[in-house]
Structures are given as structure tokens and as C-alpha cells.
Design a protein around this motif. Structure first.
Motif, PDB file in Angstrom:
ATOM      1  N   ASN A 169     -46.059  -7.544  28.466  1.00  0.00           N
ATOM      2  CA  ASN A 169     -46.447  -6.539  27.471  1.00  0.00           C
ATOM      3  C   ASN A 169     -45.232  -5.861  26.859  1.00  0.00           C
ATOM      4  OD1 ASN A 169     -49.384  -6.524  27.413  1.00  0.00           O
ATOM      5  ND2 ASN A 169     -49.269  -5.884  29.554  1.00  0.00           N
ATOM      6  N   GLU A 170     -44.270  -5.514  27.707  1.00  0.00           N
ATOM      7  CA  GLU A 170     -43.066  -4.854  27.197  1.00  0.00           C
ATOM      8  C   GLU A 170     -42.265  -5.797  26.305  1.00  0.00           C
ATOM      9  OE1 GLU A 170     -38.763  -3.329  28.804  1.00  0.00           O
ATOM     10  OE2 GLU A 170     -40.486  -2.993  30.126  1.00  0.00           O
ATOM     11  N   ILE A 171     -42.117  -7.049  26.751  1.00  0.00           N
ATOM     12  CA  ILE A 171     -41.379  -8.034  25.958  1.00  0.00           C
ATOM     13  C   ILE A 171     -42.063  -8.246  24.609  1.00  0.00           C
ATOM     14  CG2 ILE A 171     -40.705 -10.470  25.845  1.00  0.00           C
ATOM     15  CD1 ILE A 171     -40.284 -10.331  28.902  1.00  0.00           C
ATOM     16  N   GLN A 172     -43.377  -8.322  24.623  1.00  0.00           N
ATOM     17  CA  GLN A 172     -44.120  -8.485  23.374  1.00  0.00           C
ATOM     18  C   GLN A 172     -43.891  -7.293  22.445  1.00  0.00           C
ATOM     19  OE1 GLN A 172     -48.394  -8.181  23.599  1.00  0.00           O
ATOM     20  NE2 GLN A 172     -48.699  -9.494  21.817  1.00  0.00           N
ATOM     21  N   GLN A 173     -43.926  -6.093  23.017  1.00  0.00           N
ATOM     22  CA  GLN A 173     -43.748  -4.878  22.213  1.00  0.00           C
ATOM     23  C   GLN A 173     -42.393  -4.863  21.518  1.00  0.00           C
ATOM     24  OE1 GLN A 173     -44.006  -1.278  24.503  1.00  0.00           O
ATOM     25  NE2 GLN A 173     -43.884   0.058  22.716  1.00  0.00           N
ATOM     26  N   HIS A 174     -41.349  -5.320  22.226  1.00  0.00           N
ATOM     27  CA  HIS A 174     -39.995  -5.274  21.660  1.00  0.00           C
ATOM     28  C   HIS A 174     -39.710  -6.418  20.695  1.00  0.00           C
ATOM     29  CE1 HIS A 174     -38.274  -1.829  23.667  1.00  0.00           C
ATOM     30  NE2 HIS A 174     -38.683  -2.261  24.850  1.00  0.00           N
ATOM     31  N   THR A 175     -40.382  -7.546  20.867  1.00  0.00           N
ATOM     32  CA  THR A 175     -40.030  -8.725  20.077  1.00  0.00           C
ATOM     33  C   THR A 175     -41.018  -9.072  18.978  1.00  0.00           C
ATOM     34  OG1 THR A 175     -41.176 -10.196  21.626  1.00  0.00           O
ATOM     35  CG2 THR A 175     -38.820  -9.742  22.045  1.00  0.00           C
ATOM     36  N   GLY A 176     -42.294  -8.724  19.171  1.00  0.00           N
ATOM     37  CA  GLY A 176     -43.316  -9.145  18.222  1.00  0.00           C
ATOM     38  C   GLY A 176     -43.856 -10.533  18.495  1.00  0.00           C
ATOM     39  N   LEU A 177     -43.450 -11.134  19.625  1.00  0.00           N
ATOM     40  CA  LEU A 177     -44.013 -12.420  20.020  1.00  0.00           C
ATOM     41  C   LEU A 177     -45.506 -12.274  20.328  1.00  0.00           C
ATOM     42  CD1 LEU A 177     -41.223 -13.569  22.520  1.00  0.00           C
ATOM     43  CD2 LEU A 177     -41.774 -14.718  20.357  1.00  0.00           C
ATOM     44  N   THR A 178     -46.220 -13.381  20.275  1.00  0.00           N
ATOM     45  CA  THR A 178     -47.586 -13.347  20.772  1.00  0.00           C
ATOM     46  C   THR A 178     -47.554 -13.051  22.272  1.00  0.00           C
ATOM     47  OG1 THR A 178     -47.638 -15.697  21.349  1.00  0.00           O
ATOM     48  CG2 THR A 178     -48.265 -15.100  19.092  1.00  0.00           C
ATOM     49  N   TYR A 179     -48.667 -12.559  22.797  1.00  0.00           N
ATOM     50  CA  TYR A 179     -48.689 -12.255  24.230  1.00  0.00           C
ATOM     51  C   TYR A 179     -48.475 -13.524  25.054  1.00  0.00           C
ATOM     52  CZ  TYR A 179     -50.072 -10.788  28.851  1.00  0.00           C
ATOM     53  OH  TYR A 179     -50.067 -10.540  30.210  1.00  0.00           O
ATOM     54  N   ALA A 180     -49.087 -14.634  24.633  1.00  0.00           N
ATOM     55  CA  ALA A 180     -48.931 -15.886  25.380  1.00  0.00           C
ATOM     56  C   ALA A 180     -47.465 -16.309  25.425  1.00  0.00           C
ATOM     57  CB  ALA A 180     -49.780 -16.986  24.749  1.00  0.00           C
ATOM     58  N   ARG A 181     -46.756 -16.182  24.302  1.00  0.00           N
ATOM     59  CA  ARG A 181     -45.338 -16.574  24.272  1.00  0.00           C
ATOM     60  C   ARG A 181     -44.496 -15.609  25.098  1.00  0.00           C
ATOM     61  NH1 ARG A 181     -46.017 -20.328  22.852  1.00  0.00           N
ATOM     62  NH2 ARG A 181     -46.054 -20.560  20.607  1.00  0.00           N
ATOM     63  N   ALA A 182     -44.804 -14.318  25.027  1.00  0.00           N
ATOM     64  CA  ALA A 182     -44.074 -13.337  25.832  1.00  0.00           C
ATOM     65  C   ALA A 182     -44.284 -13.588  27.318  1.00  0.00           C
ATOM     66  CB  ALA A 182     -44.507 -11.918  25.459  1.00  0.00           C
ATOM     67  N   ARG A 183     -45.487 -13.982  27.674  1.00  0.00           N
ATOM     68  CA  ARG A 183     -45.789 -14.274  29.083  1.00  0.00           C
ATOM     69  C   ARG A 183     -44.994 -15.494  29.560  1.00  0.00           C
ATOM     70  NH1 ARG A 183     -51.928 -15.209  29.930  1.00  0.00           N
ATOM     71  NH2 ARG A 183     -51.361 -17.054  28.712  1.00  0.00           N
ATOM     72  N   THR A 184     -44.897 -16.523  28.717  1.00  0.00           N
ATOM     73  CA  THR A 184     -44.104 -17.702  29.088  1.00  0.00           C
ATOM     74  C   THR A 184     -42.627 -17.329  29.221  1.00  0.00           C
ATOM     75  OG1 THR A 184     -45.641 -19.189  27.964  1.00  0.00           O
ATOM     76  CG2 THR A 184     -43.429 -20.029  28.386  1.00  0.00           C
ATOM     77  N   LEU A 185     -42.121 -16.526  28.305  1.00  0.00           N
ATOM     78  CA  LEU A 185     -40.725 -16.093  28.371  1.00  0.00           C
ATOM     79  C   LEU A 185     -40.458 -15.315  29.659  1.00  0.00           C
ATOM     80  CD1 LEU A 185     -37.931 -15.779  27.119  1.00  0.00           C
ATOM     81  CD2 LEU A 185     -38.813 -13.835  25.798  1.00  0.00           C
TER      82      LEU A 185
END
Length: 278
Positions: A169-185
Motif C-alpha cells: 500500500n505504501e509503495i503504491q501510494q508513493h509510485t502510482g503503480l497498480t496494487y498488484a504491481r506494488a505487491r509484486t515489487l
């Protein structure tokens, strides 16, 4: 500042290397200006800004502040830019193929430009899945801005140890990635937090390890064998750019590539470079 000179074994198509670097350059982390490339680099345990001046004979690398010992720095640059490979032998082999002959004639000395860090290679590729190069640079730039350590006027690509404690969630918030992509990252950061995972593995085992990560599919695994591991004989039949260049579907492209063994990765790079980089 310290400076080293690293010569290539055989021809080096440095303009193609620079075009590839420019196409993937992350805002705030990497700069390409003419025949010069700059970024933050970890040499040994020390972080420095490296300036690479590329020419057809090799690379001159300057480190500010001086980073690690010259032997370590030289080995890193040689591996990163595939400078130990005898490209003359590869060019001679690929030039026998009617589809590749003209590409080889135009760009002798094409090398498998990798990454200086395995986690960065995997993370950057995950970020770039199913989006344009421009979008991938934007997302990666946001990640660097949020988590990258600053050295001089640039920021480093954040390491796995930095990202692993964050959640998707935090990574998604900072990057704008989709949640699925942020979760993989985030999953990649957790798995790579203790150091390289693919280093030293045979290509088929490395591919299996990559495919075990939720969100990493066959194209990403094949791409990383080429760009992260610099495996010389991998083809990515699922790659749209390569298939369009060949005018073939997935199965036919895979069959066509067998003629390029044991240099399928270099053949793939010729197709990519001609279509997308230079």
C-alpha cells in the motif's frame, strides 16, 4: 575523484549501449548526455557517483568520491557492459542469418548491457511490466524520489533492504503503480533483502526461481535472463517487439530463434535495438 579505463574485447557499439541506457534512464537517478552516462553506484560498500564516458574501444569511468578499490570497480564495469565477450565471434555467427545480417552489419559489437545490481534489475523490470518505457521511467522516478539515498545531485535506486519493510500500500501510494504491481515489487524486495538470488544459478533454475514470484510471468523471466543475468542464449518469444520485427507469432518466433543458438540473447538485442533504441 578516481578514474579507470576499461577496454572492450573486440568491437563495442557504444552508441547502441547509450541509446539503451537513455531509453531506460530513471529521472533523478540516471543521466545520459551525448556519450556520457551518470548514476549513483555502489562499489564494494561505498556509494559514489560514477560518470561513464563510452567510445568504440571501451569505457572511462570516473568516481566522485572515489568508490572502493580500482580492481573491484573495473570488474563491476566489465561485467555490467559485457566487455569481456568476444563480439567478433558472435557477429560472424549471426551475420550468417538472412534476417540478422543487415542488423549486424549496421551495429557490430552489440553487447548485453546489464545492471550493476541484481535487485535493481528485477525491480525495474517488474515496474516496467505491461507499460510503456516512458511510464516505467515515471514510476521508477517516483520510487527513487521516495526511497533513494542521495549522493551528490543524484539519488540511488533503493535497495531491497530499504523496500522490504514497506508494504504494498505504501509503495503504491508513493509510485502510482497498480496494487498488484506494488505487491509484486514488495515481494521481490523481501526475497532479495539478503542479497542476490539469481547469481550463479543455471539459466533454467533462475527462470524457475523468477516464475515462483507472484506477478512475474514468462516474458519477465526471459527478459531478466537477458538483462539481469546476461545469459547469452535466451530468447523471449513472448516479446511483442521481437515478434513484430520477425512478423511471427509466439510459437513460430520461438522456433525461428533456434537458428541463432548459442547467441539468441544477442539476436534478440539486435531486434530490440533496431526497433526501439537506435
Amino acid at each position: 575523484m578516481s578514474t579507470i579505463r576499461v577496454d572492450a574485447h573486440g568491437p563495442f557499439h557504444h552508441t547502441a549501449a547509450l541509446a539503451l541506457l537513455a531509453a531506460h534512464a530513471i529521472p533523478g537517478a540516471e543521466e545520459v548526455d551525448g556519450e556520457r552516462y551518470r548514476r549513483v553506484l555502489t562499489v564494494g560498500d561505498e556509494q559514489t557517483v560514477v560518470t561513464l564516458d563510452l567510445n568504440r574501444h571501451g569505457i572511462t569511468a570516473s568516481f566522485d568520491p572515489p568508490g572502493g578499490d580500482s580492481e573491484t570497480a573495473t570488474a563491476l564495469v566489465r561485467a555490467w557492459f559485457d566487455l569481456d565477450t568476444d563480439t567478433t565471434t558472435i557477429d560472424r555467427a549471426l551475420a550468417q542469418d538472412p534476417h540478422l545480417a543487415e542488423l549486424v552489419r549496421r551495429r557490430p559489437g552489440l553487447r548485453l548491457i546489464g545492471y550493476p545490481d541484481e535487485f535493481e534489475a528485477v525491480a525495474a523490470t517488474v515496474i516496467g511490466q505491461q507499460v510503456s518505457l516512458a511510464a516505467a521511467r515515471t514510476f521508477s522516478g517516483r520510487l527513487v524520489s521516495a526511497y533513494g539515498q542521495k549522493t551528490g545531485d543524484l539519488r540511488a535506486f533503493p535497495d531491497a533492504h530499504t523496500l522490504a519493510p514497506r508494504d504494498a500500500n505504501e509503495i503504491q501510494q508513493h509510485t502510482g503503480l497498480t496494487y498488484a504491481r506494488a505487491r509484486t515489487l514488495h515481494e521481490v524486495a523481501v526475497r532479495w533483502a539478503n542479497g542476490p538470488v539469481l547469481d550463479g544459478l543455471p539459466a533454467d533454475e533462475a527462470r524457475r526461481v523468477l516464475l515462483s514470484v507472484p506477478g512475474i510471468g514468462p516474458w519477465t523471466a526471459d527478459y531478466l535472463l537477458v538483462r539481469a543475468m546476461q545469459h547469452p542464449d535466451t530468447f523471449a518469444p513472448g516479446d511483442l517487439v521481437a515478434r513484430r520485427a520477425l512478423g511471427l507469432d509466439h510459437k513460430a518466433a520461438a522456433e525461428r530463434s533456434t537458428a541463432w543458438a548459442p547467441y539468441r540473447s544477442y539476436a534478440l538485442l539486435h531486434l530490440w535495438t533496431d526497433a526501439a533504441y537506435l
